[in-house]
Design a protein around this motif. Sequence first.
Motif, PDB file in Angstrom:
ATOM      1  N   ALA A 205      33.246  62.263  10.954  1.00 22.34           N
ATOM      2  CA  ALA A 205      34.338  63.030  11.644  1.00 22.34           C
ATOM      3  C   ALA A 205      34.686  62.527  12.917  1.00 22.34           C
ATOM      4  CB  ALA A 205      34.054  64.712  11.636  1.00 22.34           C
ATOM      5  N   GLN A 206      33.701  62.354  13.864  1.00 18.83           N
ATOM      6  CA  GLN A 206      34.084  61.572  15.248  1.00 18.83           C
ATOM      7  C   GLN A 206      34.687  60.250  15.200  1.00 18.83           C
ATOM      8  OE1 GLN A 206      30.446  62.034  17.444  1.00 18.83           O
ATOM      9  NE2 GLN A 206      30.585  64.224  17.659  1.00 18.83           N
ATOM     10  N   ALA A 207      34.601  59.517  14.140  1.00 15.31           N
ATOM     11  CA  ALA A 207      35.025  58.261  13.898  1.00 15.31           C
ATOM     12  C   ALA A 207      36.285  58.174  13.169  1.00 15.31           C
ATOM     13  CB  ALA A 207      34.029  57.380  13.266  1.00 15.31           C
ATOM     14  N   LEU A 208      36.931  59.222  12.774  1.00 15.07           N
ATOM     15  CA  LEU A 208      38.204  59.247  12.209  1.00 15.07           C
ATOM     16  C   LEU A 208      39.195  59.060  13.221  1.00 15.07           C
ATOM     17  CD1 LEU A 208      38.004  62.146   9.265  1.00 15.07           C
ATOM     18  CD2 LEU A 208      38.046  59.550   8.841  1.00 15.07           C
TER      19      LEU A 208
ATOM     20  N   ASP B 187      45.397  61.065  11.656  1.00 16.67           N
ATOM     21  CA  ASP B 187      46.117  60.897  10.529  1.00 16.67           C
ATOM     22  C   ASP B 187      45.355  60.419   9.254  1.00 16.67           C
ATOM     23  OD1 ASP B 187      48.434  61.933  11.504  1.00 16.67           O
ATOM     24  OD2 ASP B 187      49.088  60.213  11.995  1.00 16.67           O
ATOM     25  N   ASN B 188      44.012  60.250   9.561  1.00 15.28           N
ATOM     26  CA  ASN B 188      42.987  59.631   8.523  1.00 15.28           C
ATOM     27  C   ASN B 188      42.014  61.048   7.943  1.00 15.28           C
ATOM     28  OD1 ASN B 188      43.797  57.012   8.676  1.00 15.28           O
ATOM     29  ND2 ASN B 188      42.556  56.647  10.395  1.00 15.28           N
ATOM     30  N   ALA B 189      41.650  60.650   6.897  1.00 17.39           N
ATOM     31  CA  ALA B 189      40.835  61.723   6.401  1.00 17.39           C
ATOM     32  C   ALA B 189      39.418  61.045   5.716  1.00 17.39           C
ATOM     33  CB  ALA B 189      41.555  62.531   5.181  1.00 17.39           C
ATOM     34  N   ALA B 190      38.535  62.008   5.435  1.00 20.76           N
ATOM     35  CA  ALA B 190      37.146  61.520   5.040  1.00 20.76           C
ATOM     36  C   ALA B 190      36.924  62.310   3.628  1.00 20.76           C
ATOM     37  CB  ALA B 190      35.867  61.571   5.818  1.00 20.76           C
TER      38      ALA B 190
ATOM     39  N   GLY C 160      40.960  52.970   0.664  1.00 16.42           N
ATOM     40  CA  GLY C 160      39.868  53.701   1.219  1.00 16.42           C
ATOM     41  C   GLY C 160      38.749  52.480   1.374  1.00 16.42           C
ATOM     42  N   THR C 161      37.778  53.064   2.309  1.00 15.68           N
ATOM     43  CA  THR C 161      36.676  52.244   2.434  1.00 15.68           C
ATOM     44  C   THR C 161      35.386  53.215   2.056  1.00 15.68           C
ATOM     45  OG1 THR C 161      37.688  51.568   4.560  1.00 15.68           O
ATOM     46  CG2 THR C 161      35.371  51.197   4.482  1.00 15.68           C
ATOM     47  N   VAL C 162      34.435  52.343   1.581  1.00 20.13           N
ATOM     48  CA  VAL C 162      33.065  52.972   1.052  1.00 20.13           C
ATOM     49  C   VAL C 162      32.056  52.670   2.340  1.00 20.13           C
ATOM     50  CG1 VAL C 162      31.286  52.750  -0.387  1.00 20.13           C
ATOM     51  CG2 VAL C 162      33.647  52.313  -1.312  1.00 20.13           C
ATOM     52  N   LEU C 163      31.625  54.009   2.838  1.00 17.26           N
ATOM     53  CA  LEU C 163      30.573  53.799   4.051  1.00 17.26           C
ATOM     54  C   LEU C 163      29.377  53.828   3.479  1.00 17.26           C
ATOM     55  CD1 LEU C 163      32.523  56.469   6.577  1.00 17.26           C
ATOM     56  CD2 LEU C 163      32.506  54.045   6.498  1.00 17.26           C
ATOM     57  N   ARG C 164      29.028  54.724   2.579  1.00 21.29           N
ATOM     58  CA  ARG C 164      27.666  54.827   2.007  1.00 21.29           C
ATOM     59  C   ARG C 164      27.576  55.233   0.396  1.00 21.29           C
ATOM     60  NH1 ARG C 164      23.810  58.583   5.360  1.00 21.29           N
ATOM     61  NH2 ARG C 164      24.310  57.048   6.788  1.00 21.29           N
ATOM     62  N   THR C 165      26.804  54.624  -0.154  1.00 18.32           N
ATOM     63  CA  THR C 165      26.674  54.921  -1.669  1.00 18.32           C
ATOM     64  C   THR C 165      25.265  54.611  -2.132  1.00 18.32           C
ATOM     65  OG1 THR C 165      27.574  54.667  -3.887  1.00 18.32           O
ATOM     66  CG2 THR C 165      27.355  52.656  -2.264  1.00 18.32           C
ATOM     67  N   SER C 166      25.106  55.358  -3.305  1.00 23.06           N
ATOM     68  CA  SER C 166      23.764  54.950  -3.982  1.00 23.06           C
ATOM     69  C   SER C 166      23.904  54.053  -5.215  1.00 23.06           C
ATOM     70  CB  SER C 166      23.111  56.525  -4.142  1.00 23.06           C
ATOM     71  OG  SER C 166      23.882  57.249  -5.144  1.00 23.06           O
ATOM     72  N   PHE C 167      24.945  53.754  -5.220  1.00 29.00           N
ATOM     73  CA  PHE C 167      25.367  52.630  -6.482  1.00 29.00           C
ATOM     74  C   PHE C 167      24.510  51.649  -6.111  1.00 29.00           C
ATOM     75  CE2 PHE C 167      30.126  53.874  -7.607  1.00 29.00           C
ATOM     76  CZ  PHE C 167      29.600  55.138  -8.192  1.00 29.00           C
ATOM     77  N   ASP C 168      24.085  50.883  -7.370  1.00 30.10           N
ATOM     78  CA  ASP C 168      23.413  49.413  -7.275  1.00 30.10           C
ATOM     79  C   ASP C 168      24.806  48.807  -6.666  1.00 30.10           C
ATOM     80  OD1 ASP C 168      25.126  48.531  -9.429  1.00 30.10           O
ATOM     81  OD2 ASP C 168      23.552  49.270 -10.948  1.00 30.10           O
TER      82      ASP C 168
ATOM     83  N   THR D  50      48.529  45.537  -2.901  1.00 29.25           N
ATOM     84  CA  THR D  50      49.942  46.003  -3.409  1.00 29.25           C
ATOM     85  C   THR D  50      50.768  46.913  -2.842  1.00 29.25           C
ATOM     86  OG1 THR D  50      49.106  47.951  -4.493  1.00 29.25           O
ATOM     87  CG2 THR D  50      48.932  46.078  -5.810  1.00 29.25           C
ATOM     88  N   THR D  51      50.395  47.257  -1.634  1.00 27.41           N
ATOM     89  CA  THR D  51      51.302  47.963  -0.466  1.00 27.41           C
ATOM     90  C   THR D  51      51.640  47.196   0.642  1.00 27.41           C
ATOM     91  OG1 THR D  51      49.853  50.228  -1.023  1.00 27.41           O
ATOM     92  CG2 THR D  51      51.164  50.233   0.987  1.00 27.41           C
ATOM     93  N   PRO D  52      52.896  47.083   0.907  1.00 26.83           N
ATOM     94  CA  PRO D  52      53.294  46.225   2.108  1.00 26.83           C
ATOM     95  C   PRO D  52      52.787  46.826   3.437  1.00 26.83           C
ATOM     96  CG  PRO D  52      55.013  47.552   1.245  1.00 26.83           C
ATOM     97  CD  PRO D  52      53.898  47.831   0.448  1.00 26.83           C
ATOM     98  N   ALA D  53      52.230  46.029   4.330  1.00 29.60           N
ATOM     99  CA  ALA D  53      51.589  46.304   5.711  1.00 29.60           C
ATOM    100  C   ALA D  53      52.721  47.020   6.376  1.00 29.60           C
ATOM    101  CB  ALA D  53      51.238  45.348   6.368  1.00 29.60           C
ATOM    102  N   THR D  54      52.228  48.412   7.122  1.00 34.81           N
ATOM    103  CA  THR D  54      53.344  49.121   7.750  1.00 34.81           C
ATOM    104  C   THR D  54      52.693  49.355   9.281  1.00 34.81           C
ATOM    105  OG1 THR D  54      52.756  51.112   6.916  1.00 34.81           O
ATOM    106  CG2 THR D  54      54.570  50.116   5.777  1.00 34.81           C
ATOM    107  N   GLY D  55      51.486  48.955   9.395  1.00 34.74           N
ATOM    108  CA  GLY D  55      51.076  49.080  10.585  1.00 34.74           C
ATOM    109  C   GLY D  55      49.553  48.677  10.728  1.00 34.74           C
ATOM    110  N   PRO D  56      48.638  49.230  11.469  1.00 27.02           N
ATOM    111  CA  PRO D  56      47.349  48.503  11.569  1.00 27.02           C
ATOM    112  C   PRO D  56      46.581  49.354  10.279  1.00 27.02           C
ATOM    113  CG  PRO D  56      47.992  50.086  13.493  1.00 27.02           C
ATOM    114  CD  PRO D  56      49.219  49.755  12.747  1.00 27.02           C
ATOM    115  N   ALA D  57      45.646  48.944   9.934  1.00 26.44           N
ATOM    116  CA  ALA D  57      44.830  49.305   8.846  1.00 26.44           C
ATOM    117  C   ALA D  57      43.912  50.456   9.238  1.00 26.44           C
ATOM    118  CB  ALA D  57      43.978  48.056   8.348  1.00 26.44           C
ATOM    119  N   ALA D  58      43.550  51.224   8.351  1.00 24.90           N
ATOM    120  CA  ALA D  58      42.993  52.494   8.529  1.00 24.90           C
ATOM    121  C   ALA D  58      41.471  52.018   8.247  1.00 24.90           C
ATOM    122  CB  ALA D  58      43.321  53.630   7.851  1.00 24.90           C
TER     123      ALA D  58
END
Length: 97
Positions: free
Chosen positions: A33-36, A39-42, A64-72, A89-97
């Motif tokens: 939450a503090q790192a968001l 206009d971003n969400a977790a 999106g970005t995976v921060l932590r997972t228990s997947f192999d 597939t999305t054209p860049a319109t600004g800095p990446a989130a």
Amino acid sequence: MPLAGAAIGAASGALGAALTDVGINDQFMKDVAQALQSDNAALFLLIRKMTTDKVLADLQGVGGTVLRTSFDHTQEEALRQALAGAAATTPATGPAA
């Protein structure tokens, strides 16, 4: 508007407490939450049973970005690739989130 902000904050706190009770680390949620940035969400998911191929198909290209997972490692890479499809597939319109 301050009243609406207080209500949202209270609801978020209650949701955070409820999620902590079922296994999502409270400190991890606070750190995210503090790192968001504005206009971003977790999204925190605790899934006990799923069909991986169906979930990956539904997530294909949403971004999106995976921060932590228990997947192999194989499942985690498949998840990262499914999420990354949106960036390709999305054209860049600004800095990446």
